[in-house]
Write a protein that holds these residues in place. Structure first.
Motif, PDB file in Angstrom:
ATOM      1  N   LEU A   4      50.582  10.456   8.754  1.00  0.00           N
ATOM      2  CA  LEU A   4      49.864  11.445   8.891  1.00  0.00           C
ATOM      3  C   LEU A   4      48.008  10.954   8.714  1.00  0.00           C
ATOM      4  O   LEU A   4      48.361  10.401   7.899  1.00  0.00           O
ATOM      5  CB  LEU A   4      49.976  13.100   8.161  1.00  0.00           C
ATOM      6  CG  LEU A   4      51.246  13.780   8.719  1.00  0.00           C
ATOM      7  CD1 LEU A   4      52.088  14.225   8.019  1.00  0.00           C
ATOM      8  CD2 LEU A   4      51.382  13.912  10.340  1.00  0.00           C
ATOM      9  N   LEU A  20      42.515  18.914  11.890  1.00  0.00           N
ATOM     10  CA  LEU A  20      43.622  19.227  12.075  1.00  0.00           C
ATOM     11  C   LEU A  20      44.601  17.308  11.976  1.00  0.00           C
ATOM     12  O   LEU A  20      44.097  16.552  11.170  1.00  0.00           O
ATOM     13  CB  LEU A  20      43.756  18.904  13.926  1.00  0.00           C
ATOM     14  CG  LEU A  20      44.049  17.733  14.996  1.00  0.00           C
ATOM     15  CD1 LEU A  20      44.384  18.033  16.168  1.00  0.00           C
ATOM     16  CD2 LEU A  20      42.519  18.439  14.951  1.00  0.00           C
ATOM     17  N   ARG A  21      46.001  17.337  11.625  1.00  0.00           N
ATOM     18  CA  ARG A  21      46.402  16.478  11.439  1.00  0.00           C
ATOM     19  C   ARG A  21      47.268  16.025  11.857  1.00  0.00           C
ATOM     20  O   ARG A  21      48.065  16.861  12.614  1.00  0.00           O
ATOM     21  CB  ARG A  21      47.321  17.531   9.860  1.00  0.00           C
ATOM     22  CG  ARG A  21      46.324  17.138   8.397  1.00  0.00           C
ATOM     23  CD  ARG A  21      47.449  17.736   7.125  1.00  0.00           C
ATOM     24  NE  ARG A  21      48.660  16.326   6.450  1.00  0.00           N
ATOM     25  CZ  ARG A  21      48.382  15.491   6.425  1.00  0.00           C
ATOM     26  NH1 ARG A  21      46.636  15.390   5.398  1.00  0.00           N
ATOM     27  NH2 ARG A  21      49.056  15.036   5.812  1.00  0.00           N
ATOM     28  N   MET A  22      47.342  14.954  12.173  1.00  0.00           N
ATOM     29  CA  MET A  22      47.970  14.196  13.212  1.00  0.00           C
ATOM     30  C   MET A  22      48.944  12.816  12.941  1.00  0.00           C
ATOM     31  O   MET A  22      48.879  12.451  11.656  1.00  0.00           O
ATOM     32  CB  MET A  22      47.428  14.207  15.040  1.00  0.00           C
ATOM     33  CG  MET A  22      46.268  15.156  15.207  1.00  0.00           C
ATOM     34  SD  MET A  22      44.914  14.431  16.270  1.00  0.00           S
ATOM     35  CE  MET A  22      46.212  14.076  17.628  1.00  0.00           C
ATOM     36  N   ARG A  23      50.085  12.937  13.983  1.00  0.00           N
ATOM     37  CA  ARG A  23      50.757  11.466  13.699  1.00  0.00           C
ATOM     38  C   ARG A  23      50.104  10.524  14.317  1.00  0.00           C
ATOM     39  O   ARG A  23      49.831  10.422  15.815  1.00  0.00           O
ATOM     40  CB  ARG A  23      52.131  12.161  13.991  1.00  0.00           C
ATOM     41  CG  ARG A  23      53.596  10.670  13.830  1.00  0.00           C
ATOM     42  CD  ARG A  23      54.557  11.564  14.205  1.00  0.00           C
ATOM     43  NE  ARG A  23      54.477  11.279  15.512  1.00  0.00           N
ATOM     44  CZ  ARG A  23      55.552  10.945  16.075  1.00  0.00           C
ATOM     45  NH1 ARG A  23      55.978   9.464  16.342  1.00  0.00           N
ATOM     46  NH2 ARG A  23      55.757  11.532  17.660  1.00  0.00           N
ATOM     47  N   LEU A  36      50.243  14.973  18.547  1.00  0.00           N
ATOM     48  CA  LEU A  36      50.703  15.855  18.052  1.00  0.00           C
ATOM     49  C   LEU A  36      52.253  16.469  19.443  1.00  0.00           C
ATOM     50  O   LEU A  36      51.119  16.735  20.479  1.00  0.00           O
ATOM     51  CB  LEU A  36      50.065  16.989  17.722  1.00  0.00           C
ATOM     52  CG  LEU A  36      49.571  16.951  16.608  1.00  0.00           C
ATOM     53  CD1 LEU A  36      48.680  18.303  15.805  1.00  0.00           C
ATOM     54  CD2 LEU A  36      50.378  17.030  15.229  1.00  0.00           C
ATOM     55  N   ALA A  40      51.727  22.574  17.444  1.00  0.00           N
ATOM     56  CA  ALA A  40      51.147  22.290  16.459  1.00  0.00           C
ATOM     57  C   ALA A  40      49.874  23.492  16.048  1.00  0.00           C
ATOM     58  O   ALA A  40      49.875  23.703  17.017  1.00  0.00           O
ATOM     59  CB  ALA A  40      50.592  20.975  16.486  1.00  0.00           C
ATOM     60  N   MET A  42      45.886  23.628  14.810  1.00  0.00           N
ATOM     61  CA  MET A  42      44.525  23.268  14.289  1.00  0.00           C
ATOM     62  C   MET A  42      43.640  24.545  13.710  1.00  0.00           C
ATOM     63  O   MET A  42      43.842  24.990  13.450  1.00  0.00           O
ATOM     64  CB  MET A  42      43.686  22.089  15.189  1.00  0.00           C
ATOM     65  CG  MET A  42      43.768  22.889  16.747  1.00  0.00           C
ATOM     66  SD  MET A  42      43.390  21.438  17.918  1.00  0.00           S
ATOM     67  CE  MET A  42      41.385  21.959  18.246  1.00  0.00           C
ATOM     68  N   ALA A  55      51.208  19.492  23.912  1.00  0.00           N
ATOM     69  CA  ALA A  55      51.277  18.556  23.439  1.00  0.00           C
ATOM     70  C   ALA A  55      50.083  17.396  24.140  1.00  0.00           C
ATOM     71  O   ALA A  55      49.565  17.694  24.934  1.00  0.00           O
ATOM     72  CB  ALA A  55      52.684  17.795  23.701  1.00  0.00           C
ATOM     73  N   VAL A 167      55.148  12.218  21.958  1.00  0.00           N
ATOM     74  CA  VAL A 167      55.118  13.426  21.203  1.00  0.00           C
ATOM     75  C   VAL A 167      55.859  14.665  22.154  1.00  0.00           C
ATOM     76  O   VAL A 167      55.539  15.662  21.835  1.00  0.00           O
ATOM     77  CB  VAL A 167      53.457  13.251  20.539  1.00  0.00           C
ATOM     78  CG1 VAL A 167      53.315  12.787  19.803  1.00  0.00           C
ATOM     79  CG2 VAL A 167      52.105  14.050  21.891  1.00  0.00           C
ATOM     80  N   PRO A 172      56.868  20.489  16.305  1.00  0.00           N
ATOM     81  CA  PRO A 172      56.146  19.799  14.281  1.00  0.00           C
ATOM     82  C   PRO A 172      56.421  20.196  13.849  1.00  0.00           C
ATOM     83  O   PRO A 172      57.993  20.497  13.612  1.00  0.00           O
ATOM     84  CB  PRO A 172      54.840  21.296  14.855  1.00  0.00           C
ATOM     85  CG  PRO A 172      54.915  22.306  15.402  1.00  0.00           C
ATOM     86  CD  PRO A 172      56.455  21.526  16.467  1.00  0.00           C
TER      87      PRO A 172
END
Length: 172
Positions: A4, A20-23, A36, A40, A42, A55, A167, A172
Motif C-alpha cells: 500500500l 488515499l491509500r492505494m495498492r 483501487l 474504496a 478517499m 475502480a 483492480v 476493497p
C-alpha cells in the motif's frame, strides 16, 4: 499483504488536499501505477471518507507536472489529469505532490477533452502567491495534456487498460 502507498495531494501552502491509500500495481516506461477497486474511499483533507464508485488507477509519471487517473466504466470521466508539481516519493510507501488546480479530463460519453478549473488556478495564484515558474510549468502541462489526452497519445490511448484490469471487479 498488498503493497500500500499513501497518496497525498497538497495545496501550495502545504495543507492536505485529496488523500488515499492505494495498492502498488507496478511500473513501466510511463511511471508508477497504483490502483483501487470500486468501493474504496478517499478523503479531502481530514474530512470524512468519500466512497469511490468505480475502480481506477493513477499514473505517477517521473519528473513531469501532472498525474493521471483512469476510471473504469460507467464513470463519465474516463481520464482525469491533475496538473501538479512532479510527484515526490517520500518513501516506497508515500507519494506527495502539490495540486495546482488545473485539470484536463476526457469524457467517456463523447470523447471530448476539457481543461477545467482555470478560475481556481487564477484565484490560487493570488492566494498562495505561485511563483512565475510554477505558473509557467502548470500552463505548459495543461497545453501538453490537452494535445496528448485528446490525441490519445500514450499513456492516454490504451496503455492504462491492463493496469485498470488488475483492480476492476475487486473488492476493497
Amino acid at each position: 499483504m498488498p503493497d500500500l502507498v499513501s497518496v497525498n495531494y497538497r495545496k501550495y501552502d502545504g495543507s492536505l488536499h485529496w488523500n488515499l491509500r492505494m495498492r502498488r500495481l507496478g511500473e513501466d516506461g510511463h511511471g508508477v501505477w497504483l490502483g483501487l477497486p470500486a468501493g474504496a474511499v478517499m478523503r479531502k483533507g481530514y474530512g470524512p471518507p468519500v466512497p469511490i464508485e468505480c475502480a481506477h488507477v493513477i499514473l505517477f509519471p517521473h519528473e513531469v507536472w501532472w498525474t493521471a487517473v483512469f476510471n473504469a466504466a460507467p464513470r463519465e470521466t474516463e481520464v482525469y489529469c491533475d496538473i501538479a508539481t512532479p510527484p515526490e516519493w517520500v518513501s516506497d510507501h508515500e507519494v506527495t505532490m502539490v495540486d495546482l488546480d488545473l485539470d484536463v479530463l476526457r469524457k467517456r460519453t463523447d470523447g471530448s477533452t476539457l481543461l477545467v478549473d482555470q478560475d481556481e488556478f487564477a484565484e490560487h495564484q493570488v492566494r498562495y502567491r505561485y511563483p512565475a515558474d510554477v505558473i509557467a510549468e502548470a500552463e505548459a502541462a495543461g497545453r501538453w495534456l490537452m494535445d496528448a489526452v485528446d490525441g490519445r497519445a500514450e499513456p492516454f490511448g490504451n496503455a492504462f487498460e491492463p493496469w485498470l484490469g488488475m483492480v476492476d471487479g475487486e473488492r476493497p
